[in-house]
Structures are given as C-alpha cells and as structure tokens.
Design a protein around this motif. Structure first.
Motif, short mmCIF file in Angstrom:
data_model
loop_
_atom_site.label_atom_id
_atom_site.label_comp_id
_atom_site.label_asym_id
_atom_site.label_seq_id
_atom_site.Cartn_x
_atom_site.Cartn_y
_atom_site.Cartn_z
N LYS A 1 -31.71 34.87 37.47
CA LYS A 1 -30.97 33.67 37.06
C LYS A 1 -31.75 32.83 36.07
CE LYS A 1 -29.19 33.32 41.73
NZ LYS A 1 -29.37 32.58 42.96
N GLU A 2 -32.92 32.37 36.49
CA GLU A 2 -33.72 31.42 35.73
C GLU A 2 -34.36 32.08 34.50
OE1 GLU A 2 -37.89 29.01 36.40
OE2 GLU A 2 -36.82 29.76 38.15
N VAL A 3 -33.89 31.68 33.29
CA VAL A 3 -34.45 32.23 32.06
C VAL A 3 -35.82 31.61 31.82
CG1 VAL A 3 -34.19 32.44 29.56
CG2 VAL A 3 -32.19 32.69 31.04
N VAL A 4 -36.83 32.47 31.70
CA VAL A 4 -38.19 32.04 31.44
C VAL A 4 -38.46 32.05 29.95
CG1 VAL A 4 -40.64 32.63 31.78
CG2 VAL A 4 -39.02 32.90 33.66
N GLU A 5 -37.94 33.09 29.28
CA GLU A 5 -38.23 33.27 27.87
C GLU A 5 -37.19 34.21 27.27
OE1 GLU A 5 -42.55 33.57 26.60
OE2 GLU A 5 -41.89 35.64 26.38
N SER A 6 -36.86 33.98 26.00
CA SER A 6 -35.94 34.87 25.30
C SER A 6 -36.19 34.78 23.80
CB SER A 6 -34.48 34.47 25.60
OG SER A 6 -33.59 35.33 24.92
N ASN A 7 -36.05 35.91 23.13
CA ASN A 7 -36.15 35.91 21.67
C ASN A 7 -34.82 36.32 21.04
OD1 ASN A 7 -36.08 38.67 22.11
ND2 ASN A 7 -37.73 39.13 20.68
N VAL A 8 -33.75 36.39 21.83
CA VAL A 8 -32.44 36.78 21.32
C VAL A 8 -32.00 35.75 20.28
CG1 VAL A 8 -30.02 37.19 21.90
CG2 VAL A 8 -31.82 37.98 23.45
N GLY A 9 -31.64 36.25 19.10
CA GLY A 9 -31.25 35.38 18.00
C GLY A 9 -32.44 34.86 17.21
N GLY A 10 -33.64 35.27 17.60
CA GLY A 10 -34.86 34.84 16.92
C GLY A 10 -35.65 36.02 16.39
N GLU A 11 -36.93 35.82 16.27
CA GLU A 11 -37.84 36.85 15.77
C GLU A 11 -38.00 37.96 16.81
OE1 GLU A 11 -40.17 38.47 12.81
OE2 GLU A 11 -39.08 36.57 12.69
N PRO A 12 -37.82 39.22 16.44
CA PRO A 12 -38.00 40.32 17.40
C PRO A 12 -39.44 40.40 17.89
CG PRO A 12 -36.93 41.10 15.40
CD PRO A 12 -37.40 39.70 15.13
N MET A 13 -39.62 40.87 19.10
CA MET A 13 -40.95 41.15 19.63
C MET A 13 -41.33 42.56 19.19
SD MET A 13 -42.41 41.43 23.50
CE MET A 13 -42.13 43.18 23.71
N THR A 14 -42.55 42.73 18.74
CA THR A 14 -43.02 44.07 18.36
C THR A 14 -44.28 44.39 19.15
OG1 THR A 14 -44.32 43.19 16.51
CG2 THR A 14 -42.09 43.89 16.02
N TYR A 15 -44.44 45.65 19.47
CA TYR A 15 -45.61 46.10 20.19
C TYR A 15 -45.78 47.59 19.93
CZ TYR A 15 -42.89 48.68 23.61
OH TYR A 15 -42.08 49.60 24.21
N GLN A 16 -46.95 48.13 20.31
CA GLN A 16 -47.19 49.56 20.21
C GLN A 16 -47.13 50.17 21.60
OE1 GLN A 16 -50.91 50.76 18.41
NE2 GLN A 16 -50.32 52.91 18.40
N GLN A 17 -46.23 51.12 21.78
CA GLN A 17 -46.05 51.78 23.08
C GLN A 17 -47.34 52.50 23.47
OE1 GLN A 17 -43.60 51.47 25.13
NE2 GLN A 17 -43.64 53.20 26.51
#
Length: 182
Positions: A56-72
C-alpha cells in the motif's frame, strides 16, 4: 501458442544454465521467431519501478521520471529484486515481493545503541532525526533517532527498510550489452 511459450521457457532456462558453450548473451525467441535480449548478467538495464511497503504505502517511484539504470549481476540493487528481474525482456511488467533476507536484512538488535546526549547535536534530539556518522573503517553510516531519554539518545544504525518485505512494480524499459542505457 502454448508450444511457443514452452519453447521460450526452455530456451531461456538452457541459456541461463550456461549450456550454449561460451555464449555470453542470453536471448529469448519472440512470437515471430526473432530474438530479443533479456535481463542477464552483465547487461545494463533501464527500468521504471514503484516500491511499496505492505503493498500500500509508496516509499519511492520513478514512474513518469528518470528511469533507474543498473548492471545486472553487479550487486547494485537488492539481491531479491535482481534475481526476480533475471530473464525479463523489454516491455515486460512484474509485481515482485522481496523478503527482508533478500533486501536489507532483518533488524539487528546490536545495531541499536544508546549514546550520551552530549555526543549528538542538539538539533537531532528528536525521534526520527537522521544523522551521518563514520564507522570504524571510515564508512558512512546513517543512524536515525528512535528514542530520546533524559541523558541519552537511542540510535538505530539498521537500514530504514531492514526487516521489511519490499513490494516492487517494475517495467523493463531497455536492455543493452553496453553502458548506453536509455
């Protein structure tokens, strides 16, 4: 259609198990017979996500913003999320629950310490205040105040999300073999 899905699952499973000799790219077959990259070790992944607690409780979101990138496979995100993203393709969405053991760990009672008020700046003598400290090897630590007593302050050095199950809604936006991720 079910035969194609079973074939796709087998192709991904065999590739993930390293049975294609020295092949370094893990690919999946699309409905039209083409191949596409999937999230696999060494790939640079771009995604959007929403992180919630208790679903329920949203802690963090990047939807509509800058994508998160990482190396698998580089340990840049919590292990449970990284494992759940393995094998996903661009455009795929997934709801993922990550238990504490695969995220920030359980709450460690030894990481909760009571210190004299004189060692803590006066402006931080309130529950919820966050501090920055240095560990024995010079690493940055970020304790938060959990209790204020007459002569002391209780500091919790656990990660704020320790002991919590994390719920992610993710969508893979891009996968690249190099660092040029959207």
């Amino acid at each position: 259609m079910n035969v194609r899905l079973d074939t796709l699952r087998c192709v991904c499973l065999v590739a993930a198990m390293g049975m294609f000799g020295s092949a370094t790219l893990i690919q999946a077959e699309t409905a039209d017979g083409a191949t596409k990259l999937v999230v696999s070790k060494g790939k640079h992944v771009s995604l959007e996500y929403t992180l919630k607690l208790n679903e329920k409780e949203v802690v963090e979101s990047n939807v509509g913003g800058e994508p998160m990138t990482y190396q698998q496979g580089a340990g840049e995100i919590v292990p449970g999320l990284e494992k759940a993203l393995e094998g996903m393709a661009v455009g795929e969405k997934k709801h993922i629950a990550v238990k504490p053991v695969d995220a920030y760990g359980e709450v460690d009672p030894k990481a909760i310490q009571e210190v004299k008020k004189a060692l803590v700046p006066e402006h931080a003598w309130k529950v919820g205040a966050e501090l920055e400290a240095r560990g024995p090897e010079g690493q940055s630590l970020f304790p938060h105040v959990t209790e204020v007593k007459e002569d002391s302050v209780v500091l919790d050095f656990n990660h704020p999300l320790a002991g919590k199950t994390l719920y992610f809604d993710v969508k893979i936006l891009d996968i690249r073999a190099d660092a040029k991720v959207k």
